[in-house]
Scaffold this motif. Sequence first.
Motif: not given
Length: 324
Positions: A139, A162-164, A199, A202-203, A206-207
């Motif tokens: 993350k 959930i990650t980014n 990333w 993710a903006q 949800e990743v």
Amino acid sequence: MNSAPGKIAIAIVTYNRSTFLKELLASASTMKSAPSAIVVVDNASTDDTQEVIESARADFPDGILINHRLDTNTGGSGGFSEGTKVALEQGADWVWLMDDDVEILPDAIEQFSPWMDRFKVIHGRRYDFDGTPFYWQAKFNEFLGVPLPYSGKQFNREGFAITNSGTFEGMLIHADIVRQIGLPDPRFFISWDDAAYAWLAAQHTEVAYVDAFVLRRKREQKQVNLGIRHLNDGSPLFRFHVIRNRAYVGKYFREYGKLNRFGFSLGTALTFAKEIFRLVVVQHTLKGVGDLVRGFRANRALWRDSTWRPMDPADVPAPLTHGR
């Protein structure tokens, strides 16, 4: 018959690893649910990759396997950018990005399917070459601008986290997200491209990492097990780009108002130190520090480039219309 919501196209990038590619295509041919297309981007290989692709056609229905050879080696970044573009041109609703040194588990799409109505960027898990679970969850720490590992135990009771951040060694991304953020940026060549792309996604959405195994890694590498992650060996090309491409990551952070110049500089210093640690602990040498220094000089030049712009979503192929 594809049991997933929408058409899944697999985009594979390969370069001079025909033996691995042959095994990967063989595994794709035995999937319980077939993909809508398999796009093989050949990065100007000089071995028998073209023969391997053509000989594999007999294992797939007509039109499924697409042999997309490039005139020059554009790196993993360029290959995944091109592969995503071709997959969307084929009408894919989802693009599953992967290197050539893995094999697909037969029920991979069935493992993904329960999550595909909920998330639009999904990573499944994979086994390492020795059959053990391979650790690849990370993350982004946005202060430092680096993805930090977290334990697989952090999957929640529903079986996801959930990650980014992310990886092109198995990222499944919906076409709608590609149309929002643009194609993968080929300017990275290798390194940071996949983490930065997830990333960016993710903006907007949800990743998710899901606790479901979908791939098995085939290529053995020198590595050191640090407990919460594995540290593999690296090539001179990797060492150069892992430092140079920090500038690209930073520019994307700046586009979204997430760049902390002090924190990001500290993250770059930590990345440099990590790569020296990799040289000493995994490869038992300091030969290669020069690659990092050259990467840092290129990094500074990229920061000074005022012409840089992010990838343009307008360049993403539009959805296919009925009857096309």
